[in-house]
Design an enzyme around this catalytic site. Structure first.
Site, PDB file in Angstrom:
ATOM      1  N   GLY A  14      54.242 -13.444  52.419  1.00 18.87           N
ATOM      2  CA  GLY A  14      55.636 -13.793  52.708  1.00 18.87           C
ATOM      3  C   GLY A  14      55.829 -15.200  52.038  1.00 18.87           C
ATOM      4  O   GLY A  14      54.846 -16.068  52.150  1.00 18.87           O
ATOM      5  N   ARG A  75      53.924  -8.498  47.743  1.00 19.70           N
ATOM      6  CA  ARG A  75      52.729  -8.145  48.639  1.00 19.70           C
ATOM      7  C   ARG A  75      52.239  -6.731  47.432  1.00 19.70           C
ATOM      8  O   ARG A  75      53.126  -5.974  47.183  1.00 19.70           O
ATOM      9  CB  ARG A  75      53.317  -7.217  49.773  1.00 19.70           C
ATOM     10  N   ASP A 106      47.154 -15.074  56.015  1.00 19.33           N
ATOM     11  CA  ASP A 106      45.707 -14.399  56.225  1.00 19.33           C
ATOM     12  C   ASP A 106      45.612 -13.183  55.575  1.00 19.33           C
ATOM     13  O   ASP A 106      44.354 -13.028  54.767  1.00 19.33           O
ATOM     14  CB  ASP A 106      45.794 -13.845  57.730  1.00 19.33           C
ATOM     15  N   ASP A 132      54.087 -18.465  59.953  1.00 21.39           N
ATOM     16  CA  ASP A 132      53.592 -17.889  61.109  1.00 21.39           C
ATOM     17  C   ASP A 132      52.634 -19.137  62.043  1.00 21.39           C
ATOM     18  O   ASP A 132      52.411 -18.881  63.200  1.00 21.39           O
ATOM     19  CB  ASP A 132      52.547 -16.715  60.986  1.00 21.39           C
ATOM     20  N   ASP A 134      49.257 -19.196  62.047  1.00 21.70           N
ATOM     21  CA  ASP A 134      48.330 -18.601  62.647  1.00 21.70           C
ATOM     22  C   ASP A 134      46.965 -18.581  62.095  1.00 21.70           C
ATOM     23  O   ASP A 134      46.209 -17.460  62.070  1.00 21.70           O
ATOM     24  CB  ASP A 134      48.728 -17.242  62.733  1.00 21.70           C
ATOM     25  N   ARG A 176      55.204 -11.489  64.419  1.00 22.17           N
ATOM     26  CA  ARG A 176      54.675 -10.141  64.682  1.00 22.17           C
ATOM     27  C   ARG A 176      53.199 -10.077  65.582  1.00 22.17           C
ATOM     28  O   ARG A 176      53.089  -9.670  66.563  1.00 22.17           O
ATOM     29  CB  ARG A 176      54.214  -9.261  63.573  1.00 22.17           C
TER      30      ARG A 176
HETATM   31  P1  ATP Z   1      52.336 -13.855  55.743  1.00 25.04           P
HETATM   32  O1  ATP Z   1      51.405 -14.495  56.817  1.00 25.04           O
HETATM   33  O2  ATP Z   1      53.483 -14.633  55.299  1.00 25.04           O
HETATM   34  O3  ATP Z   1      52.688 -12.391  55.947  1.00 25.04           O
HETATM   35  P2  ATP Z   1      50.044 -12.969  54.300  1.00 25.04           P
HETATM   36  O4  ATP Z   1      49.341 -13.463  53.074  1.00 25.04           O
HETATM   37  O5  ATP Z   1      49.156 -12.611  55.324  1.00 25.04           O
HETATM   38  O6  ATP Z   1      51.455 -13.806  54.254  1.00 25.04           O
HETATM   39  P3  ATP Z   1      49.949 -10.021  53.296  1.00 25.04           P
HETATM   40  O7  ATP Z   1      51.234  -9.214  52.730  1.00 25.04           O
HETATM   41  O8  ATP Z   1      49.136  -9.833  54.677  1.00 25.04           O
HETATM   42  O9  ATP Z   1      50.737 -11.608  53.494  1.00 25.04           O
HETATM   43  O10 ATP Z   1      48.902 -10.381  52.197  1.00 25.04           O
HETATM   44  C1  ATP Z   1      49.338 -10.840  50.799  1.00 25.04           C
HETATM   45  C2  ATP Z   1      48.640 -10.034  49.896  1.00 25.04           C
HETATM   46  O11 ATP Z   1      47.290 -10.239  50.117  1.00 25.04           O
HETATM   47  C3  ATP Z   1      48.547  -8.473  49.877  1.00 25.04           C
HETATM   48  O12 ATP Z   1      49.936  -8.068  49.460  1.00 25.04           O
HETATM   49  C4  ATP Z   1      47.542  -8.107  49.150  1.00 25.04           C
HETATM   50  O13 ATP Z   1      47.844  -8.175  47.673  1.00 25.04           O
HETATM   51  C5  ATP Z   1      46.627  -9.103  49.243  1.00 25.04           C
HETATM   52  N1  ATP Z   1      45.542  -8.734  50.642  1.00 25.04           N
HETATM   53  C6  ATP Z   1      45.637  -8.519  51.797  1.00 25.04           C
HETATM   54  N2  ATP Z   1      44.725  -8.066  52.562  1.00 25.04           N
HETATM   55  C7  ATP Z   1      43.839  -7.568  51.464  1.00 25.04           C
HETATM   56  C8  ATP Z   1      42.219  -7.034  51.712  1.00 25.04           C
HETATM   57  N3  ATP Z   1      41.759  -6.546  52.622  1.00 25.04           N
HETATM   58  N4  ATP Z   1      41.727  -6.932  50.466  1.00 25.04           N
HETATM   59  C9  ATP Z   1      42.423  -7.356  49.340  1.00 25.04           C
HETATM   60  N5  ATP Z   1      43.564  -7.953  49.092  1.00 25.04           N
HETATM   61  C10 ATP Z   1      44.332  -8.010  50.369  1.00 25.04           C
END
Ligand code: ATP
Length: 328
Positions: A14, A75, A106, A132, A134, A176
């Site tokens: 995000g 994503r 995360d 978030d 978090d 969430r």
């Molecule tokens: P936000 O907290 O704002 O949602 P985020 O970094 O947690 O941000 P996610 O969509 O959960 O957002 O993760 C971003 C990207 O990280 C995913 O689209 C994917 O490309 C990569 N990613 C997430 N989990 C994994 C995983 N287990 N292994 C490899 N890549 C991952």
């Protein structure tokens, strides 16, 4: 110690206000130290699709005040697969890149850690960029302050109309898995109740609380519901309450994506600059698989594993304690 010469920077997951000041700091700190910098478009998607470009000092001019991210974000499911990671690694190698700064939440860190364990010759530093708030190891994440201020501004406006009509408003805010925005916005706006994913609120208690408020001659009430609250969502909660609380006309507002946008606050501009600067310096110092974060107003390193340890992350006890007391 591995000496680095070329850094790639990306924003993933995000978007969060403050990502642009951070990108600016990464680019200019790297150039100041004689390193080359490559910007990757759309996070891990850009690594897999080889969508990257060399950046210079002027590539990041006039972006401090911009919300979103000039590098775009995405994503990207293919990065979760081995095949996607191999392609990403090959593209990094083709460009002669030996270090990566990933700005995200995360999910982004989980991907970065897996990638870095698979390909340890690419050093990786994470910057906590998510509204978030978090992640362990940083009291504040980039974008959280701006998003909270945006929520507060919106709720203040809703309070004006709620007051004029003796209305009870249920307002859903982002979060969430984390009630950080809901809790701070609730205290800042004097919400009568705050429903959080971290703390189960019984609907009966909420109804009693709101009835007390109405008998205490409150002319309006605001209930903030974080997305991840376990009572079934803001509409279900509002419906259950309306059955029992007849004095108020109940309205529901979902703030939605407006919470992500807007010019970063002073706090997020400074935090983004500090974290970006520290991320590059950490790479120069030979660090990898770490996150730069704010702790007691110092920028410190935490391992990505620790940063991802959600169980350790807790909302501030005093804030949780004072919610009901301050809203009587
Ligand atoms: P936000 O907290 O704002 O949602 P985020 O970094 O947690 O941000 P996610 O969509 O959960 O957002 O993760 C971003 C990207 O990280 C995913 O689209 C994917 O490309 C990569 N990613 C997430 N989990 C994994 C995983 N287990 N292994 C490899 N890549 C991952």
């Amino acid at each position: 110690m591995q000496k680095i010469s070329k850094i790639a920077v990306l924003t993933s997951g995000g978007d969060a206000p403050g990502m642009n000041p951070c990108i600016r700091a990464v680019v200019r700190t790297a150039i100041y130290n004689g390193l080359k910098v490559v910007g990757v478009r759309q996070g891990y998607k850009g690594l897999i699709e080889n969508d990257m470009y060399e950046m210079d000092k002027r590539s990041v001019s006039n972006i401090l005040n911009l919300g979103g991210t000039i590098l775009k974000t995405a994503r990207c499911l293919p990065f979760k697969e081995d095949e996607g990671m191999v392609t990403a690694y090959q593209h990094l190698k083709e460009h002669g890149i030996d270090a990566l700064v990933v700005i995200g939440g995360d999910g982004t860190f989980t991907g970065a850690l897996r990638f870095s364990k698979k390909y340890p010759d690419i050093a990786v530093i994470g910057v906590p960029g998510t509204i978030d708030n978090d992640l362990c190891g940083s009291t504040y994440t980039l974008g959280f302050d701006t998003a909270t201020n945006t929520v507060i501004e919106a709720i203040d406006k809703i309070r004006d109309t709620a007051d004029a009509h003796d209305r009870l408003f249920f307002i859903e805010v982002m979060g969430r898995d984390s009630g950080a925005i809901a809790l701070r916005a609730g205290i800042s706006c004097g919400a009568e109740a705050i429903l959080l994913p971290e703390k189960q609120t019984a609907i009966d208690d909420l109804i009693r609380n709101l009835k007390d408020g109405s008998s205490n001659k409150k002319s309006s009430s605001i209930v903030i519901v974080a997305e991840g609250d376990k009572n079934g969502g803001v509409y279900d909660v509002a419906k259950a309450v309306q059955k029992e609380v007849k004095d108020y006309d109940i309205k529901v507002t979902i703030l939605g994506h407006l919470q992500r946008g807007g010019s970063p606050s002073s706090f997020d501009r400074i935090l983004g600059s500090r974290l970006g600067y520290a991320a590059v310096n950490a790479l120069i110092a030979g660090e990898t698989q770490k996150m730069v974060g704010l702790q007691a107003n110092h920028i410190l390193l935490t391992s990505l594993e620790e940063a991802l340890n959600h169980h350790e992350f807790k909302l501030e006890a005093d804030l949780l304690e004072m919610v009901d007391i301050l809203s009587i």
